[in-house]
Design a protein around this motif. Structure first.
Motif, PDB file in Angstrom:
ATOM      1  N   ASP A   1       1.341   1.684   0.443  1.00 46.70           N
ATOM      2  CA  ASP A   1       0.557   2.506  -0.466  1.00 46.70           C
ATOM      3  C   ASP A   1      -0.909   2.228  -0.154  1.00 46.70           C
ATOM      4  OD1 ASP A   1       0.005   0.042  -1.643  1.00 46.70           O
ATOM      5  OD2 ASP A   1       1.240   0.388  -3.400  1.00 46.70           O
TER       6      ASP A   1
ATOM      7  N   ALA B   1      -2.917   0.229  -1.339  1.00 43.61           N
ATOM      8  CA  ALA B   1      -3.290  -1.180  -1.437  1.00 43.61           C
ATOM      9  C   ALA B   1      -2.866  -1.996  -0.227  1.00 43.61           C
ATOM     10  CB  ALA B   1      -2.706  -1.793  -2.706  1.00 43.61           C
TER      11      ALA B   1
ATOM     12  N   ASP C   1       5.751  -0.666  -5.911  1.00 41.86           N
ATOM     13  CA  ASP C   1       5.302  -0.104  -7.179  1.00 41.86           C
ATOM     14  C   ASP C   1       4.176  -0.987  -7.694  1.00 41.86           C
ATOM     15  OD1 ASP C   1       5.013   1.225  -9.562  1.00 41.86           O
ATOM     16  OD2 ASP C   1       6.805   0.403 -10.492  1.00 41.86           O
ATOM     17  N   SER C   2       2.946  -0.527  -7.570  1.00 35.76           N
ATOM     18  CA  SER C   2       1.791  -1.280  -8.031  1.00 35.76           C
ATOM     19  C   SER C   2       1.765  -2.661  -7.375  1.00 35.76           C
ATOM     20  CB  SER C   2       1.809  -1.378  -9.558  1.00 35.76           C
ATOM     21  OG  SER C   2       0.673  -2.011 -10.053  1.00 35.76           O
ATOM     22  N   SER C   3       1.906  -3.721  -8.150  1.00 40.50           N
ATOM     23  CA  SER C   3       1.792  -5.077  -7.608  1.00 40.50           C
ATOM     24  C   SER C   3       3.121  -5.682  -7.204  1.00 40.50           C
ATOM     25  CB  SER C   3       1.125  -5.982  -8.647  1.00 40.50           C
ATOM     26  OG  SER C   3       1.920  -6.051  -9.824  1.00 40.50           O
ATOM     27  N   THR C   4       4.202  -4.901  -7.247  1.00 43.42           N
ATOM     28  CA  THR C   4       5.546  -5.434  -7.022  1.00 43.42           C
ATOM     29  C   THR C   4       6.249  -4.733  -5.877  1.00 43.42           C
ATOM     30  OG1 THR C   4       5.720  -5.898  -9.405  1.00 43.42           O
ATOM     31  CG2 THR C   4       7.758  -5.933  -8.139  1.00 43.42           C
TER      32      THR C   4
ATOM     33  N   SER D   1       6.390 -10.400  -6.158  1.00 43.24           N
ATOM     34  CA  SER D   1       4.980 -10.054  -6.287  1.00 43.24           C
ATOM     35  C   SER D   1       4.377  -9.859  -4.902  1.00 43.24           C
ATOM     36  CB  SER D   1       4.224 -11.161  -7.016  1.00 43.24           C
ATOM     37  OG  SER D   1       2.824 -10.978  -6.901  1.00 43.24           O
ATOM     38  N   ARG D   2       3.561  -8.834  -4.753  1.00 41.37           N
ATOM     39  CA  ARG D   2       2.932  -8.563  -3.464  1.00 41.37           C
ATOM     40  C   ARG D   2       1.820  -9.554  -3.126  1.00 41.37           C
ATOM     41  NH1 ARG D   2       1.792  -2.200  -3.596  1.00 41.37           N
ATOM     42  NH2 ARG D   2       0.952  -2.648  -1.515  1.00 41.37           N
TER      43      ARG D   2
ATOM     44  N   ALA E   1       8.973   3.409  -9.783  1.00 40.96           N
ATOM     45  CA  ALA E   1       7.935   4.105 -10.536  1.00 40.96           C
ATOM     46  C   ALA E   1       7.921   3.597 -11.964  1.00 40.96           C
ATOM     47  CB  ALA E   1       8.175   5.618 -10.528  1.00 40.96           C
ATOM     48  N   GLY E   2       6.730   3.337 -12.499  1.00 41.36           N
ATOM     49  CA  GLY E   2       6.586   2.962 -13.890  1.00 41.36           C
ATOM     50  C   GLY E   2       7.329   1.710 -14.301  1.00 41.36           C
ATOM     51  N   GLY E   3       7.499   0.759 -13.388  1.00 41.86           N
ATOM     52  CA  GLY E   3       8.212  -0.468 -13.711  1.00 41.86           C
ATOM     53  C   GLY E   3       9.720  -0.364 -13.596  1.00 41.86           C
TER      54      GLY E   3
ATOM     55  N   GLU F   1       5.109  12.599 -10.331  1.00 40.84           N
ATOM     56  CA  GLU F   1       4.304  12.118 -11.439  1.00 40.84           C
ATOM     57  C   GLU F   1       4.943  12.445 -12.790  1.00 40.84           C
ATOM     58  OE1 GLU F   1       1.532  10.309 -11.604  1.00 40.84           O
ATOM     59  OE2 GLU F   1       1.635  10.003  -9.445  1.00 40.84           O
TER      60      GLU F   1
END
Length: 288
Positions: A116, A118, A157-160, A173-174, A193-195, A231
């Motif tokens: 992604d 990040a 997904d975000s930080s994971t 964890s990333r 997505a979304g946890g 989304e």
């Protein structure tokens, strides 16, 4: 052993959207590919002799080969292409002039790769590596247990990071956290997505679960061949139908009855999917 309790058994009612008459636009014919990635104006896919792309809305679409190599897996985000090959992980920059030359990030024989804005992560039979978008600042942690080989999966997904190995589903964890197993569901395809970790297989339909909630939620019933989480909505090939369903809802709209859909991807405006018959695939798009 199934460690999570199945809850929220949804009753899915499939119906066409009122007033909706979807238009399916043909882009290109190729083989029955099982993964699409979208970035900017392009659709990326791996086929036969390498990694390729085709413009989303070109009047006369032409397939462009980006990397002539055996592709184990790939991930594409704006400005970056990452490819896992048997000889290592490579990075191709995307510039205003086109796609640049491939540069090696690692000699790892990665089985799955995800990215992604990040950064990028990849997993082998024994390790999970996270890196910055340019491949620097690599952090590697061990992945113990049975190797799943070609069935290994990885999503972000975000930080994971979430993955599937021979021991089941795990998260990490990333930032370099250790791998923690939290489920043993038969996931043929996954998305995050979304946890939630979304999990599809032809027997149990589409479910979702998380490391926090000790339960599995049924999202879609039926033979879910492929799916993508947008989304606001989920798009899936269920049996012979292409369907759309709001996230956190059991309502289902049938967009079209086609054949076997082997891959789906969504951007802000359109749904892209591969309609297959035998070894052949047809790339199509329709508005969301």
């Amino acid at each position: 052993m199934r460690r999570l309790l199945l809850v929220l058994l949804a009753t899915v009612s499939a119906a066409c959207s009122p007033g909706r008459d979807p238009q399916f636009i043909r882009i290109v014919q190729f083989s029955a590919v099982d993964k699409l990635q979208l970035a900017d104006a392009w659709v990326y896919f791996a086929e036969g002799d390498g990694l390729k792309r085709v413009e989303k809305a070109a009047k006369t679409p032409m397939v462009e080969t980006l990397l002539a190599s055996t592709v184990t897996d790939f991930a594409v985000v704006p400005e970056h292409i990452y490819v896992a090959t048997p000889s290592g992980v490579v990075h191709l920059p995307i510039t205003t002039m086109g796609v640049g030359q491939a540069a090696s990030l690692s000699n790892d024989n990665a089985l799955a790769i995800a990215a992604d804005k990040a950064g990028v992560s990849w997993v082998t039979c024994t390790s999970l590596t996270h890196a910055a978008p340019d491949g620097s600042a690599q952090v590697t942690v061990p992945v113990a247990g049975m190797c799943a080989g070609a069935a290994t999966q990885l999503v972000l997904d975000s930080s994971t990071a979430y993955g599937v190995s021979g021991r089941g589903e795990w998260y990490a964890s990333r930032s370099g956290g250790s791998v923690t197993w939290f489920a043993n569901e038969p996931c043929k395809h996954i998305a995050a997505a979304g946890g939630w970790l979304y999990c599809a297989n032809e027997a149990a339909g589409l479910t979702r679960f998380s490391p926090i909630r000790p339960e599995v939620e049924q999202v879609l019933n039926g033979n879910v061949r492929a799916f993508a989480v947008g989304e606001a909505r989920i798009y899936a090939g269920v049996g012979a139908d292409l369907i759309s369903s709001p996230r956190n809802s059991t309502q289902v709209d049938v967009l079209g009855t086609l054949a076997q859909i082997s891959s789906i991807a969504v951007d802000a405006a359109n749904v892209f999917f591969v309609n297959t018959e035998g070894n052949l695939g047809l790339l199509l798009r329709t508005a969301q």
